[in-house]
Design an enzyme around this catalytic site. Sequence first.
Site, PDB file in Angstrom:
ATOM      1  N   ASP A 177      10.251   8.059  -9.866  1.00 61.30           N
ATOM      2  CA  ASP A 177       9.453   7.581  -8.742  1.00 61.30           C
ATOM      3  C   ASP A 177       7.946   7.730  -9.027  1.00 61.30           C
ATOM      4  O   ASP A 177       7.162   6.831  -8.763  1.00 61.30           O
ATOM      5  CB  ASP A 177       9.867   8.380  -7.494  1.00 61.30           C
ATOM      6  CG  ASP A 177       9.273   7.791  -6.249  1.00 61.30           C
ATOM      7  OD1 ASP A 177       9.487   6.589  -6.010  1.00 61.30           O
ATOM      8  OD2 ASP A 177       8.560   8.525  -5.527  1.00 61.30           O
ATOM      9  N   GLY A 200      13.699  14.528   5.094  1.00 61.98           N
ATOM     10  CA  GLY A 200      13.326  13.120   4.922  1.00 61.98           C
ATOM     11  C   GLY A 200      12.211  12.889   3.923  1.00 61.98           C
ATOM     12  O   GLY A 200      11.564  11.840   3.958  1.00 61.98           O
ATOM     13  N   GLU A 240      13.748  10.214  -1.726  1.00 66.19           N
ATOM     14  CA  GLU A 240      14.414   8.913  -1.746  1.00 66.19           C
ATOM     15  C   GLU A 240      15.879   9.199  -1.379  1.00 66.19           C
ATOM     16  O   GLU A 240      16.334  10.352  -1.496  1.00 66.19           O
ATOM     17  CB  GLU A 240      14.357   8.320  -3.164  1.00 66.19           C
ATOM     18  CG  GLU A 240      12.967   7.983  -3.663  1.00 66.19           C
ATOM     19  CD  GLU A 240      12.374   6.735  -3.015  1.00 66.19           C
ATOM     20  OE1 GLU A 240      13.146   5.817  -2.680  1.00 66.19           O
ATOM     21  OE2 GLU A 240      11.154   6.694  -2.820  1.00 66.19           O
ATOM     22  N   LYS A 293       4.981   4.869  -9.582  1.00 68.50           N
ATOM     23  CA  LYS A 293       3.731   4.860  -8.812  1.00 68.50           C
ATOM     24  C   LYS A 293       2.527   4.732  -9.728  1.00 68.50           C
ATOM     25  O   LYS A 293       1.610   3.945  -9.461  1.00 68.50           O
ATOM     26  CB  LYS A 293       3.620   6.131  -7.972  1.00 68.50           C
ATOM     27  CG  LYS A 293       4.588   6.128  -6.798  1.00 68.50           C
ATOM     28  CD  LYS A 293       4.568   7.452  -6.078  1.00 68.50           C
ATOM     29  CE  LYS A 293       5.501   7.429  -4.878  1.00 68.50           C
ATOM     30  NZ  LYS A 293       5.705   8.741  -4.297  1.00 68.50           N
ATOM     31  N   VAL A 322       2.459   3.847  -2.993  1.00 63.11           N
ATOM     32  CA  VAL A 322       1.837   5.035  -3.590  1.00 63.11           C
ATOM     33  C   VAL A 322       1.142   5.830  -2.493  1.00 63.11           C
ATOM     34  O   VAL A 322       0.332   5.279  -1.744  1.00 63.11           O
ATOM     35  CB  VAL A 322       0.792   4.634  -4.656  1.00 63.11           C
ATOM     36  CG1 VAL A 322       0.174   5.878  -5.288  1.00 63.11           C
ATOM     37  CG2 VAL A 322       1.414   3.753  -5.717  1.00 63.11           C
ATOM     38  N   ALA A 333       2.249   7.050   0.332  1.00 61.12           N
ATOM     39  CA  ALA A 333       2.638   6.691   1.714  1.00 61.12           C
ATOM     40  C   ALA A 333       1.479   6.006   2.438  1.00 61.12           C
ATOM     41  O   ALA A 333       0.986   4.985   1.970  1.00 61.12           O
ATOM     42  CB  ALA A 333       3.135   7.915   2.465  1.00 61.12           C
ATOM     43  N   GLU A 347       0.813  -1.212   0.000  1.00 63.17           N
ATOM     44  CA  GLU A 347       0.000   0.000   0.000  1.00 63.17           C
ATOM     45  C   GLU A 347       0.850   1.267   0.000  1.00 63.17           C
ATOM     46  O   GLU A 347       0.535   2.252  -0.665  1.00 63.17           O
ATOM     47  CB  GLU A 347      -0.934  -0.025   1.219  1.00 63.17           C
ATOM     48  CG  GLU A 347      -1.786   1.197   1.428  1.00 63.17           C
ATOM     49  CD  GLU A 347      -2.751   1.481   0.279  1.00 63.17           C
ATOM     50  OE1 GLU A 347      -2.356   2.288  -0.593  1.00 63.17           O
ATOM     51  OE2 GLU A 347      -3.853   0.912   0.239  1.00 63.17           O
TER      52      GLU A 347
END
Length: 816
Positions: free
Chosen positions: A682, A668, A671, A686, A613, A615, A610
Amino acid sequence: MKILKFGGTSVAHSQNILLVENIIKKQSSKDRIVVIVSALHNVTDQLIKAAESASLKDESYLNIIQELEEKHINLVKELIPVLAQSSWLSFVKKHFNDLEDIYNGIAVLGELTDRIKDKIASYGEFLSSQIIAARLQEQGLDCLWMNSADLIKTDSNFTHAKVDFNLTDLNLKNYLSEHSNRIIIGPGFIASDSKNNRTTLGRGGSDYTASIIAAAVHAEELQIWTDVSGMMTADPRLASNAKPILEISYHEAMELSHFGAKVLYPPSIQPVMVKNIDLFIKNTFAPDAQGTLISHHLKAEENKMQQIAVGVSNMSHIALLTLEGSGMVGIPGISAKLFQCLSQEKINIILITQGSSEHSITIAINEKDAFHAENTINSAFADDINLERVYPVKIETGLSIVALVGENMKSRSGVSAKMFGCLGNNGINIRAIAQGSSERNISIVISEKDSKKAVNILHEEFFESEIKQIHLYICGIGNVGSKLIQQIYDQNEYLKENFLINLRIAGISNSRNMMFSDQGISRETYLNWEEQSKKTSVREFAEEIIQRNLRNSVFVDVTASADVPGIYESLLKRSINIVACNKIAASSDFEKYKNLKNTARNHNCNFYFETNVGAGLPVIGTINDLIKSGDKIISIQAVLSGTLNFVFNHYDGSRTFSEVVAQAQKEGYTEPDPRLDLSGTDVARKILILAREAGYPLQFEQIENMGFLPEECMQGSVEDFYEKLTQYESHFKSLLNDAQSNGKILKYTAKFENGKAEVGLQQVSSNSDLFHLYGKDNIVIFKTLRYSEQPLVIKGAGAGAEVTASGVFADIIRSI
Ligand code: ADP
Ligand code: ASP
Ligand code: MG
């Protein structure tokens, strides 16, 4: 009169014998008692081992005898007062001299018969019972040593002698009526044939001696004193949560002991059952514990009705033999011939199954008999094999039998479904099944390496409805991994209390080190990661997980590593669930992605991702729900990069683009290599994953990526990249200015429609759904058959360690 039997651990050494003495004193103050004792712990094993060594002319038998002699000498010194010691010391010495003569004889001949084996084995009980009787007499108790071996008469089937009950009962009755002492004590396990040769009743046979005596004199009760507080719901050495069974019927106890509950020697139940004598299993080391009552009349009948099973047992070192062939169908006498030839060779059959087609018959026997059984059957069926009516017998070894036992199973439906369901979910392959017509027992044959796991799974399913143990293996302790570990520690008590789930972190690894604990790594141990972990690689971590073979396991990939997905398939094949925040697997080649999903399905486990995509946002779960309920995805429009959103929301011309990217990385939101985000790779991964989950077999290369990063920025290290960003500031500035002059803002968007996906930087106007996104928000807008006018919108924070970890956590809970 009551009969008490004390096992090997109960009489292991003088301290334990003092506990036994207390029990005897207490009981004999109320009743007349007969006490039967085993040899001191391990002595029978050692006596036999020494005999086998002697027969191989291996002189180590001399050391063994010496050690055994010392053990008994010490016992005399510790138990018998000094003044009375010397005659007992000579008694022990004399018997060890006799024993040594026998051993030397074996060594000279190089041969060991079962008759001699029994003679040797009898010394264990003979000595222990004499020394303990002497001790009790020295204590002033009214105690007499009885040579039960002379009273219990058997055939000459050495090592497994059959009792002549008529003669034995008479002998015992006469003896016990002729001797009126308060305490009569004698050896278990040993008996004699009609020629007065020593015989034995089979390993563990002291229980049987006590039961034979109880039945012969119609004793009030039989007490078996051992080192556990009763017959337990499973072997406590295998299942740490096993609990004593307070009451159980003779038949149930018989099934449990037949299938491996070593606490009671199986033949011991029959004599007391026939005479309806209560049998108690008690703990010498906890004499006040209630123990188990084995009887016909169960007091807590109502309680018992609620309980489906009473115990689960396990028997190792099993071989399966299968006799198969078209010539077996409808021909009477085949099974009789099979059983007869094995019985003639004294090969014990533990379990039998035959399909209704009668095309094959499968039996389980002790592994040590497998080779002999194979030869015996193949020669008995030689003609049928020559005529190709049957094939030569097929043998499989390295197996275990696990049996679920309970009278109430016959009145319940769905017990087998529950049993096979929970084993199947844990990847345990069942090789054969047997259920007696009494329906008191369902036995399965499985690989020996799975037996501990199977016992625990069944125990948990049938006896611990309270709490389910989950074993987690967490790979990655970076931003997300360490947050996840914290969340698990913080939340575990709540999950235990409210959802009856206990999450054990059974293993943790990063790219260099790992640590394991089957009982769960404590927070303290984890905080000492540097000292407590040992070197590893991803492969080794996977191998260790597979080898530990724990039930209800989940592997959690919280890395961005390209290597870790390489182990998923091997784990899924062992029915280990996978939860990945790493998106490499789901966005790799379509066949690989599909294969992992199929492997999970075929092995009854889950592969969840899950957090690939959005978070912690419920994006993939929503697609799955829509599709499962019959909807169809028509289009997806989305902003899927929290990082790019953060960057373009903060890039207003007051700071350089490079500075803004650096801030995103520091906080943070990127990536480890920010280029994966900035290049749109990225985002492309997704939308690829969403399209696939929506049912479209898309490949990564098919996604159109309209990037905005100059080619040069993609080369070199991450430091070079920041350097290049600074050099290209004017390029980024012009993108921004252009948008601003059109009254729009920049968003990196993704789109999927008509089977095609594209990602790229767009200027978005204020009337677009994509406009009002702040910070690191993501948005996904689904148009579906059902949501055709008003789309389904999912929006919220789409990056950050805390929310990603909580999404992973939710997947973990969902996967089990
Ligand atoms: P003793 O020497 O007293 O005869 P045993 O070693 O023969 O004792 O039997 C007791 C042991 O049986 C226990 O220590 C336990 O490890 C083992 N055992 C196996 N299954 C069970 C069970 N279902 N309940 C209790 N004990 C069991
Ligand atoms: N001493 C014998 C054995 O070890 C019998 C017993 O302990 O029950 O098999
Ligand atoms: Mg025993």
